[in-house]
Design a protein around this motif. Structure first.
Motif, PDB file in Angstrom:
ATOM      1  N   GLU A  73      32.781 113.232 108.898  1.00 34.70           N
ATOM      2  CA  GLU A  73      31.876 113.997 109.750  1.00 34.70           C
ATOM      3  C   GLU A  73      30.555 113.261 109.957  1.00 34.70           C
ATOM      4  O   GLU A  73      30.037 113.186 111.080  1.00 34.70           O
ATOM      5  N   ALA A  74      30.017 112.701 108.892  1.00 29.06           N
ATOM      6  CA  ALA A  74      28.740 111.974 108.991  1.00 29.06           C
ATOM      7  C   ALA A  74      28.879 110.740 109.879  1.00 29.06           C
ATOM      8  O   ALA A  74      28.002 110.461 110.703  1.00 29.06           O
ATOM      9  N   ILE A  75      29.957 109.991 109.720  1.00 24.12           N
ATOM     10  CA  ILE A  75      30.183 108.801 110.560  1.00 24.12           C
ATOM     11  C   ILE A  75      30.341 109.218 112.015  1.00 24.12           C
ATOM     12  O   ILE A  75      29.767 108.585 112.913  1.00 24.12           O
ATOM     13  N   THR A  76      31.096 110.263 112.250  1.00 17.55           N
ATOM     14  CA  THR A  76      31.306 110.752 113.618  1.00 17.55           C
ATOM     15  C   THR A  76      29.977 111.145 114.255  1.00 17.55           C
ATOM     16  O   THR A  76      29.700 110.784 115.407  1.00 17.55           O
ATOM     17  N   ASN A  77      29.149 111.878 113.525  1.00 17.74           N
ATOM     18  CA  ASN A  77      27.843 112.298 114.062  1.00 17.74           C
ATOM     19  C   ASN A  77      26.943 111.105 114.343  1.00 17.74           C
ATOM     20  O   ASN A  77      26.264 111.065 115.379  1.00 17.74           O
ATOM     21  N   ASN A  81      25.572 109.575 118.165  1.00 19.64           N
ATOM     22  CA  ASN A  81      24.154 109.331 118.437  1.00 19.64           C
ATOM     23  C   ASN A  81      23.804 107.850 118.424  1.00 19.64           C
ATOM     24  O   ASN A  81      22.668 107.477 118.131  1.00 19.64           O
ATOM     25  N   ASP A  82      24.792 107.005 118.725  1.00 25.07           N
ATOM     26  CA  ASP A  82      24.602 105.550 118.756  1.00 25.07           C
ATOM     27  C   ASP A  82      23.987 105.024 117.462  1.00 25.07           C
ATOM     28  O   ASP A  82      23.167 104.129 117.458  1.00 25.07           O
ATOM     29  N   PHE A  83      24.369 105.622 116.344  1.00 28.38           N
ATOM     30  CA  PHE A  83      23.955 105.225 115.004  1.00 28.38           C
ATOM     31  C   PHE A  83      22.445 105.307 114.789  1.00 28.38           C
ATOM     32  O   PHE A  83      21.874 104.561 114.003  1.00 28.38           O
ATOM     33  N   GLN A  84      21.826 106.234 115.512  1.00 31.78           N
ATOM     34  CA  GLN A  84      20.404 106.501 115.301  1.00 31.78           C
ATOM     35  C   GLN A  84      20.275 107.441 114.114  1.00 31.78           C
ATOM     36  O   GLN A  84      20.892 108.495 114.073  1.00 31.78           O
TER      37      GLN A  84
END
Length: 116
Positions: A73-77, A81-84
């Motif tokens: 879930e954290a990676i997906t989020n 958000n373009d890893f912001q």
């Protein structure tokens, strides 16, 4: 397999770690960090070689997740958000490092001005 070539850390948008010191390299580069420690309860009670880190994970450079569904879930989020990263994590990274135009000159001046 051992990697025999140099790795460019700036090629990576996300660093997932348990408690590696490489986290400081990624924090310096202002890259997203995610702490994944599936055995966190055992970790904090002393069943690991490390039971206390330089930084408390709860107040560190990225969120702490402790199970596989949370890490996905954290990676997906982050990817959405373009890893912001969250503002609090950006702040912690920026506040952690001494920022100066010339680190070599700043260190030299600091050492030169110290009293014996």
């Amino acid at each position: 397999h051992f990697i025999t070539k140099d790795i460019n850390l700036s090629d990576y948008k996300l660093f997932i770690t348990d408690f590696s010191s490489f986290v400081f390299d990624f924090a310096f580069l202002n890259r997203a960090v995610l702490f994944f420690i599936p055995d966190y309860a055992e970790f904090i009670c002393g069943n690991h070689l490390y039971n206390k880190l330089d930084l408390d994970l709860e107040d560190s450079f990225g969120p702490l997740v402790t199970n596989s569904s949370s890490v996905i879930e954290a990676i997906t989020n982050l990817a959405k958000n373009d890893f912001q990263m969250a503002d609090i994590h950006k702040e912690r990274m920026n506040d952690f490092f001494y920022q100066h135009k010339s680190y070599r000159e700043a260190l030299y001046q600091k050492l030169k001005n110290q009293k014996n």
